[in-house]
Design an enzyme around this catalytic site. Structure first.
Site, PDB file in Angstrom:
ATOM      1  N   SER A 169       0.864  -1.176   0.000  1.00 66.10           N
ATOM      2  CA  SER A 169       0.000   0.000   0.000  1.00 66.10           C
ATOM      3  C   SER A 169       0.905   1.232   0.000  1.00 66.10           C
ATOM      4  O   SER A 169       2.047   1.171  -0.490  1.00 66.10           O
ATOM      5  CB  SER A 169      -0.925  -0.027   1.215  1.00 66.10           C
ATOM      6  N   TYR A 224      -4.815   7.348  -7.178  1.00 63.66           N
ATOM      7  CA  TYR A 224      -3.766   6.481  -6.613  1.00 63.66           C
ATOM      8  C   TYR A 224      -4.106   6.163  -5.150  1.00 63.66           C
ATOM      9  O   TYR A 224      -4.041   5.005  -4.721  1.00 63.66           O
ATOM     10  CB  TYR A 224      -2.405   7.169  -6.712  1.00 63.66           C
ATOM     11  N   LYS A 232      -4.647   2.563  -3.048  1.00 65.77           N
ATOM     12  CA  LYS A 232      -3.840   2.169  -1.882  1.00 65.77           C
ATOM     13  C   LYS A 232      -4.721   1.937  -0.646  1.00 65.77           C
ATOM     14  O   LYS A 232      -4.380   1.145   0.232  1.00 65.77           O
ATOM     15  CB  LYS A 232      -2.746   3.221  -1.628  1.00 65.77           C
TER      16      LYS A 232
HETATM   17  N1  LIG Z   1       8.508   3.975  -4.425  1.00 65.62           N
HETATM   18  C1  LIG Z   1       7.813   4.503  -3.442  1.00 65.62           C
HETATM   19  O1  LIG Z   1       8.183   5.556  -2.873  1.00 65.62           O
HETATM   20  C2  LIG Z   1       6.543   3.880  -2.986  1.00 65.62           C
HETATM   21  C3  LIG Z   1       5.850   4.480  -1.941  1.00 65.62           C
HETATM   22  C4  LIG Z   1       4.670   3.907  -1.510  1.00 65.62           C
HETATM   23  C5  LIG Z   1       4.203   2.743  -2.080  1.00 65.62           C
HETATM   24  N2  LIG Z   1       4.887   2.170  -3.111  1.00 65.62           N
HETATM   25  C6  LIG Z   1       4.333   0.955  -3.716  1.00 65.62           C
HETATM   26  O2  LIG Z   1       5.357   0.007  -3.908  1.00 65.62           O
HETATM   27  C7  LIG Z   1       5.031  -0.847  -5.002  1.00 65.62           C
HETATM   28  C8  LIG Z   1       6.244  -1.026  -5.889  1.00 65.62           C
HETATM   29  O3  LIG Z   1       6.538   0.209  -6.477  1.00 65.62           O
HETATM   30  P1  LIG Z   1       7.992   0.650  -6.962  1.00 65.62           P
HETATM   31  O4  LIG Z   1       8.314   1.891  -6.231  1.00 65.62           O
HETATM   32  O5  LIG Z   1       8.933  -0.486  -6.949  1.00 65.62           O
HETATM   33  O6  LIG Z   1       7.626   1.080  -8.463  1.00 65.62           O
HETATM   34  P2  LIG Z   1       8.270   0.654  -9.860  1.00 65.62           P
HETATM   35  O7  LIG Z   1       9.743   0.638  -9.781  1.00 65.62           O
HETATM   36  O8  LIG Z   1       7.614   1.564 -10.855  1.00 65.62           O
HETATM   37  O9  LIG Z   1       7.760  -0.841 -10.053  1.00 65.62           O
HETATM   38  C9  LIG Z   1       6.408  -1.105 -10.285  1.00 65.62           C
HETATM   39  C10 LIG Z   1       6.279  -2.488 -10.858  1.00 65.62           C
HETATM   40  O10 LIG Z   1       4.893  -2.717 -11.124  1.00 65.62           O
HETATM   41  C11 LIG Z   1       4.797  -3.251 -12.443  1.00 65.62           C
HETATM   42  N3  LIG Z   1       3.509  -2.995 -13.076  1.00 65.62           N
HETATM   43  C12 LIG Z   1       2.944  -1.806 -13.375  1.00 65.62           C
HETATM   44  N4  LIG Z   1       1.784  -2.001 -14.018  1.00 65.62           N
HETATM   45  C13 LIG Z   1       1.618  -3.336 -14.143  1.00 65.62           C
HETATM   46  C14 LIG Z   1       0.630  -4.158 -14.732  1.00 65.62           C
HETATM   47  N5  LIG Z   1      -0.427  -3.649 -15.360  1.00 65.62           N
HETATM   48  N6  LIG Z   1       0.786  -5.481 -14.658  1.00 65.62           N
HETATM   49  C15 LIG Z   1       1.850  -6.037 -14.057  1.00 65.62           C
HETATM   50  N7  LIG Z   1       2.839  -5.316 -13.494  1.00 65.62           N
HETATM   51  C16 LIG Z   1       2.715  -3.976 -13.537  1.00 65.62           C
HETATM   52  C17 LIG Z   1       5.908  -2.548 -13.201  1.00 65.62           C
HETATM   53  O11 LIG Z   1       6.153  -3.200 -14.418  1.00 65.62           O
HETATM   54  P3  LIG Z   1       6.735  -2.381 -15.683  1.00 65.62           P
HETATM   55  O12 LIG Z   1       8.204  -2.249 -15.447  1.00 65.62           O
HETATM   56  O13 LIG Z   1       6.377  -3.243 -16.843  1.00 65.62           O
HETATM   57  O14 LIG Z   1       6.036  -1.055 -15.704  1.00 65.62           O
HETATM   58  C18 LIG Z   1       7.012  -2.668 -12.184  1.00 65.62           C
HETATM   59  O15 LIG Z   1       7.585  -3.939 -12.230  1.00 65.62           O
HETATM   60  C19 LIG Z   1       3.821  -0.208  -5.688  1.00 65.62           C
HETATM   61  O16 LIG Z   1       2.669  -0.923  -5.350  1.00 65.62           O
HETATM   62  C20 LIG Z   1       3.765   1.188  -5.101  1.00 65.62           C
HETATM   63  O17 LIG Z   1       2.465   1.715  -5.059  1.00 65.62           O
HETATM   64  C21 LIG Z   1       6.055   2.701  -3.572  1.00 65.62           C
END
Ligand SMILES: NC(=O)c1ccc[n+]([C@@H]2O[C@H](COP(=O)([O-])OP(=O)(O)OC[C@H]3O[C@@H](n4cnc5c(N)ncnc54)[C@H](OP(=O)(O)O)[C@@H]3O)[C@@H](O)[C@H]2O)c1
Length: 421
Positions: free
Chosen positions: A184, A212, A216
C-alpha cells in the site's frame, strides 16, 4: 491541486507520528533460510519487487516466480538477479510469470501457469503498482490505478487461494506460515470518500493522486479482509517509505513543476536496497508471532493498528463483495476473453461465498486452519481525540479555496488536508 496534493503527500511522509515505533531489521541478519519455500512477487522486474527478489534469492528458496508484463524486462531482470554475486550459491529456480494486472485474461493465464508449475505457494508479495497515470481504465472498465493496483491483485489472489490454503494446511499444526503482503502507501491519505472509490464514474473524474490514494486504500482493506476471511493465511499491507524508483516517472512527464517535484523525490528518497526492507520484514523477516494478521505497517515493522481502513470491517467486506461482483460482470462481458483454464462457471467457483468455502473444507474433513492469533481487543483502539486545529484548518482551507478554482477538486483537497492535519 497538484501542489496541494503533493504537499499533503510530503507531509504524510515526514510527519514524525507516522514513524514512531518499529523494529530493528537487517535482511542479511534477520531473514532465515527459506529452503523449500515458493515465492511469487508481482512487478518483480524492477524497483522494490526486483530488490525483494534479490534479497529473498540470497536465502535459498525453492522457487521464485517473477511476475511481470514485459518479457524483455523480465528476462533482463532475471539475468541480472542470477548474475549478482550474493546469489551465486543459490539453487533457487527463478521463473518469469507473464502477468498484466490490467487484463483479466492475463491474470487468469498467470494463475493457471503458476498452478501448472507449482503445487505450493508460501509467500505472495502483491507489489506491482502504478502511480500518477493520466485517466485510463482496465479491460474491466475500472479506473486504471485502482484496476491495476487492486482489482488485478484481488483476482490473482483469489485464483491462487486454493494453493495458498493447501500450503497452509500442509504445514505441521501450529507451524503454518503462508503470507500475503500487499504494497500500500501512505498515499492512501489522498483517497476520496469510500463511496467514490466504489463508484468508477466518480473515481475517474478525480485527480490522479486521489485515484492512486483510492487504490492504496483498497490494498489496506483487501489485506485486512483477507485476514478476516482466511485466518490461516497471514495477510498484511505495508507502506515501503519514500523510495527512489520508476514509480515517479509518470509524474515527471506531467508538467515542469511535477517534473521538478519528481526529481526532488528522487534525490531525497530512500535507495531501493533499503526501501524493500518493510515488505521483506513482513514477508520473510518477521517471525509469524510478531505479525498482527490484517495489519498495516510503515517502515519497518511499525504497526498502525489505529488505521481506519484496517479497523473497518464494513468497508473491508463491502470492497470485497463489490470487487467480486465487478469481476463476475467482467466475465459476462464478451470482450473479456477467458483464460486457457477457463471452464463454465469459472469465476463463480472462484468467488464462492466464504461460508461455502468453509463448509466444503469441513466436508472434506481437512485439518482446521490456523487459529487467528490476535484477539478482537488487540485491534480495538479507543476513538481518536478530536483534532485541535479546527480554526487553523478552516482559514487555510479558505485561502486554498480563494487560490484555486475547481470546487469539486477543492473539496477533495480540503478533506485530504483536514485528514492529514
Ligand atoms: N517507491 C515509493 O516511494 C513507494 C511508496 C509507496 C508505495 N509504493 C508501492 O510500492 C510498489 C512497488 O513500487 P515501486 O516503487 O517499486 O515502483 P516501480 O519501480 O515503478 O515498479 C512497479 C512495478 O509494477 C509493475 N507494473 C505496473 N503495471 C503493471 C501491470 N499492469 N501489470 C503487471 N505489473 C505492472 C511494473 O512493471 P513495468 O516495469 O512493466 O512497468 C514494475 O515492475 C507499488 O505498489 C507502489 O504503489 C512505492
Amino acid at each position: 491541486m497538484f501542489i496541494t496534493a503533493m504537499a499533503s503527500f510530503a507531509w504524510a511522509n515526514v510527519n514524525p507520528t507516522n514513524y514512531i515505533g518499529g523494529v530493528s531489521f537487517r535482511p542479511e541478519r534477520d531473514i532465515p533460510n527459506l529452503s523449500g519455500k515458493v515465492v511469487l512477487v508481482t512487478g518483480g522486474n524492477t524497483g522494490l519487487g526486483k530488490e525483494s527478489i534479490r534479497q529473498i534469492l540470497a536465502r535459498n528458496p525453492a522457487h521464485v516466480f517473477l511476475a511481470a508484463r514485459s518479457e524483455q524486462n523480465a528476462k533482463a531482470a532475471i539475468e541480472d538477479l542470477k548474475s549478482s554475486s550474493s546469489n551465486a550459491n543459490t539453487d533457487a529456480k527463478l521463473t518469469w510469470l507473464p502477468l498484466d494486472l490490467s487484463s483479466t485474461k492475463s491474470v487468469q493465464d498467470a494463475a493457471g501457469s503458476f498452478k501448472a508449475q507449482s503445487s505450493r505457494l508460501d509467500i505472495l508479495i502483491l507489489n506491482a503498482g502504478v502511480m500518477s497515470l493520466p485517466p485510463g481504465e482496465t479491460d474491466l472498465g475500472h479506473e486504471i490505478q485502482l484496476g491495476t493496483n487492486h482489482t488485478g491483485h484481488f483476482l490473482l489472489t483469489k485464483l491462487l487461494l486454493p494453493t495458498l490454503l493447501r500450503t497452509a494446511e500442509e504445514e505441521e499444526a501450529g507451524s503454518s506460515d503462508v503470507r500475503v503482503v500487499s504494497l500500500s502507501s501512505i498515499g492512501h491519505n489522498l483517497a476520496p470518500s469510500f463511496e467514490t472509490i466504489l463508484d468508477q464514474k466518480k473515481l475517474k473524474r478525480c485527480n490522479t493522486h486521489a485515484r492512486y490514494g483510492a487504490s492504496k486504500v483498497a490494498n489496506i482493506l483487501f489485506a485486512a479482509e483477507l485476514a478476516r476471511r482466511y485466518p490461516s493465511i497471514m495477510a498484511v499491507s505495508v507502506h515501503p517509505g519514500l523510495i527512489a524508483t520508476d514509480l515517479y516517472a509518470p509524474l515527471g512527464k506531467r508538467n515542469p513543476v511535477a517534473a521538478l517535484g519528481s526529481r526532488v523525490l528522487g534525490a531525497v528518497g530512500t535507495p531501493v536496497e533499503a526501501g524493500a526492507r518493510n515488505q521483506l520484514w513482513a514477508a520473510v523477516g518477521a517471525k509469524r508471532a510478531e505479525l498482527v494478521n490484517g495489519a498495516y505497517y510503515v517502515p519497518v515493522g511499525n504497526c498502525k493498528v489505529h488505521n481506519r481502513y484496517v479497523r473497518s470491517e464494513e468497508m473491508g467486506k463491502e470492497l470485497w463483495e463489490w470487487t467480486e461482483k465487478e469481476l463476475r460482470k467482467g466475465n459476462a462481458n464478451p470482450s473479456t476473453a477467458p483464460g486457457p483454464d477457463h471452464k463454465e462457471g469459472f469465476l463463480e467457483r472462484t468467488f464462492q461465498p466464504h461460508h461455502a468455502h468453509h463448509e466444503q473444507q469441513q466436508q472434506q474433513e481437512q485439518k482446521p486452519v490456523f487459529e487467528r492469533r490476535e484477539s478482537q481487543e488487540e485491534m480495538e483502539i479507543p476513538a481518536q481525540p478530536k483534532p485541535q486545529h479546527h480554526r487553523r484548518r478552516s482559514s487555510t482551507l479558505q485561502r486554498l479555496k480563494e487560490y484555486m478554482g475547481n470546487q469539486d477538486e477543492l473539496d477533495e483537497a480540503g478533506k485530504t488536508y483536514a485528514k492529514l492535519m
